[in-house]
Design an enzyme around this catalytic site. Sequence first.
Site, PDB file in Angstrom:
ATOM      1  N   GLY A 126       3.738  -0.167  -1.131  1.00  0.00           N
ATOM      2  CA  GLY A 126       4.101  -0.830  -2.335  1.00  0.00           C
ATOM      3  C   GLY A 126       5.110  -0.505  -3.250  1.00  0.00           C
ATOM      4  O   GLY A 126       5.575  -1.585  -3.802  1.00  0.00           O
ATOM      5  N   PHE A 145      -1.925  -1.116  -3.766  1.00  0.00           N
ATOM      6  CA  PHE A 145      -2.738  -0.079  -3.582  1.00  0.00           C
ATOM      7  C   PHE A 145      -2.099   1.160  -3.847  1.00  0.00           C
ATOM      8  O   PHE A 145      -1.293   1.711  -2.974  1.00  0.00           O
ATOM      9  CB  PHE A 145      -3.482  -0.195  -2.375  1.00  0.00           C
ATOM     10  CG  PHE A 145      -4.099  -1.618  -1.909  1.00  0.00           C
ATOM     11  CD1 PHE A 145      -4.308  -2.488  -2.670  1.00  0.00           C
ATOM     12  CD2 PHE A 145      -4.267  -1.865  -0.480  1.00  0.00           C
ATOM     13  CE1 PHE A 145      -5.080  -3.553  -2.511  1.00  0.00           C
ATOM     14  CE2 PHE A 145      -5.034  -2.956  -0.142  1.00  0.00           C
ATOM     15  CZ  PHE A 145      -5.333  -3.937  -1.349  1.00  0.00           C
ATOM     16  N   TYR A 201       0.795  -1.320  -0.013  1.00  0.00           N
ATOM     17  CA  TYR A 201       0.036   0.023  -0.099  1.00  0.00           C
ATOM     18  C   TYR A 201       0.926   1.144   0.082  1.00  0.00           C
ATOM     19  O   TYR A 201       1.738   1.392   0.983  1.00  0.00           O
ATOM     20  CB  TYR A 201      -0.894  -0.138   1.200  1.00  0.00           C
ATOM     21  CG  TYR A 201      -1.988   1.005   1.201  1.00  0.00           C
ATOM     22  CD1 TYR A 201      -2.210   1.818   0.158  1.00  0.00           C
ATOM     23  CD2 TYR A 201      -3.034   0.945   2.342  1.00  0.00           C
ATOM     24  CE1 TYR A 201      -3.289   2.795   0.326  1.00  0.00           C
ATOM     25  CE2 TYR A 201      -4.025   1.799   2.306  1.00  0.00           C
ATOM     26  CZ  TYR A 201      -4.344   2.864   1.366  1.00  0.00           C
ATOM     27  OH  TYR A 201      -5.340   3.729   1.397  1.00  0.00           O
ATOM     28  N   CYS A 202       0.809   2.083  -1.036  1.00  0.00           N
ATOM     29  CA  CYS A 202       1.346   3.312  -1.086  1.00  0.00           C
ATOM     30  C   CYS A 202       2.968   3.191  -1.073  1.00  0.00           C
ATOM     31  O   CYS A 202       3.360   2.298  -1.913  1.00  0.00           O
ATOM     32  CB  CYS A 202       1.020   4.258   0.088  1.00  0.00           C
ATOM     33  SG  CYS A 202       1.663   6.042   0.066  1.00  0.00           S
ATOM     34  N   VAL A 203       3.716   3.884  -0.160  1.00  0.00           N
ATOM     35  CA  VAL A 203       5.010   3.611  -0.199  1.00  0.00           C
ATOM     36  C   VAL A 203       5.399   2.209   0.148  1.00  0.00           C
ATOM     37  O   VAL A 203       6.499   1.617  -0.356  1.00  0.00           O
ATOM     38  CB  VAL A 203       5.718   4.464   0.677  1.00  0.00           C
ATOM     39  CG1 VAL A 203       5.442   4.532   2.275  1.00  0.00           C
ATOM     40  CG2 VAL A 203       7.373   4.657   0.618  1.00  0.00           C
TER      41      VAL A 203
END
Length: 635
Positions: free
Chosen positions: A375, A399, A371-373
């Site tokens: 990811g 994500f 998710y985000c960083v």
Amino acid sequence: MAKRKEADDARSNGPDKADRKADHKTAGKSQADKGQRAPAIEQYLVKDPESFTLNLARAVEEAGKAAAAWTAPRERGEVRDTMAEPAADMVKTFSKLSEYWLSDPARALEAQTRLFSGYMNVWSNAVQRMAGTEREVENPVAPEKGDKRFQDPEWANNAFFDFLKQAYLVTSRWAGDLARHAEGLDEPTRHKAQFYVKQITQALSPTNFILTNPELFRETMESNGENLVRGMKMLAEDIAAGKGDLKLRQADASRFEIGRNIAVTPGKVVARSDLAEIIQYEPATKEVLKRPLLICPPWINKFYILDLNPEKSFIRWAVGEGHTVFVISWVNPDERHGRKDWVDYIDEGVRLGLDTVEKTTGEREVNAIGYCVGGTLLAAALALFAQEGEDRIRTATLFTTQVDFTYGGDLKVFVDEEQVAAVERAMSEKGYLDGTKMATAFNMLRAGDLIWPYVVNNYMRGKTPMPFDLLYWNSDSTRMTAANHSYYLRNCYLENNLSQGKMELAGRTLKLSDVKIPIYNLASREDHIAPALSVFVGSGYFGGEVEYVMAGSGHIAGVVNPPSLGKYQHWTGGKPVGDFMEWVANATENPGSWWPHWQAWIEKHDAARVPARKVGGGKVKPLADAPGEYVRVRV
């Protein structure tokens, strides 16, 4: 609470709207009834001069405590102000903007004429009102659709406040146009100019000041200034909570407790390193998917955004769909972690998670989510693993994740060589970046929703924010290790090394084209952190199949969108190649959450199921109950 809008719609849950009914029992109530107006002067006069004077004195006393809470840590050398660099960058940007418009006399005259014309329109409207004409004002200057700042009836009924509103809107739009249409500036400078103009115009809105906001003015008069006493007291408390910096409260934190009514999905911590705890969640079905699921959340925020409450928990939903869920819960770092970099986060987080999954379940193959960083870290780890022959991750879901930062959104405003160097100098003193610094930067991306409504509500109205789980999470900020954050800023935002095949980790140069496993790449249409265009472009750098999906709403609500709520929509289509707008135009719009679509994608790649697994698998003794210890550390 689950029926309330998410943080991406927080402005509609904002404090001004939430308390309006209760606070207008007397002040301004008659204005809305059948179009009648309260006496224009009486509602803005002091009711009890003695009480008003006493409360002003008390407010000044509380303001003094706020000033002391701000100055004391600086006098002790505990806080060093770092505003000089951003302020210098803003001045430099505005200097370039001014130079562009003033360098050509015709261009400068045209800009001045537009502003003058706007003011003349405002003046004409005011004259019509003063003349008492009953017909509608021609060419009124009205707020844009969705602007909730000017909802009080007095902004339209009172000639003075109407004039203020229109003059402000004309000026702010003119300033925004100057930045938007500065064709002679390079794109990064123009982007900065637009961002800084937006910050300044939002800060100077007449809704942010007592004497120019009819609602605040009335409340101050009605309460004889008691709102100011409460507000200054809260300001002092929030500066003290921020240890010398303002820690803006966006929710009533007293109503939430991690492990009690936040992050309550049953599970156990089954492994721990200096950087991470690995949580395994208890099964909710008799059979589970053969491949376990490992989630790598961002370290910039805490993992329980995916486990806010039972109704909005992606983790609980995934468990209910038959996943054996493992989550990495990152430590809230301090001085001891200053040298921990991306290699450490991969080794002590992602690899530890893979090892723990294999040890507790006996399964080598896993599905992974970033998710985000988190990811971005996962994508880099996949490229590294591909070179090392590590093949345990068989599918990856990202994500709102950027792997290419060409279109990195407004956060790029804060990233150039000078500003990164300044952040590095600040981090070198303690070994980490204070969580409040990053939280402020994120709030500034949507200051009109996440800063100014709460400044007005808390410190001018003296109202405690409403209990809102998502905004409680948003304010639960985390620190970032110096080595990790510096590496992220330079290699991603500043140099864009990951997508260009230039990122170096563990002695290897990474290439995303080496990542051949299937990727589910989720973007959000209104994302201000990882723009949908940026995620789309990043899809083209992977070496295997990529399923690009665009969810409705933004960075949080687009992801945390349970099917049961029936909110938003998601778009699916062909391969993420070519022009982004063409992809959007040709994509299929599907109502509701993307979660079932993702589940079908997962099962398409492996739908095999096995009997449900016991937490720890009988091989690992749990260390603590979920959500663990690391997530409870606050700054």
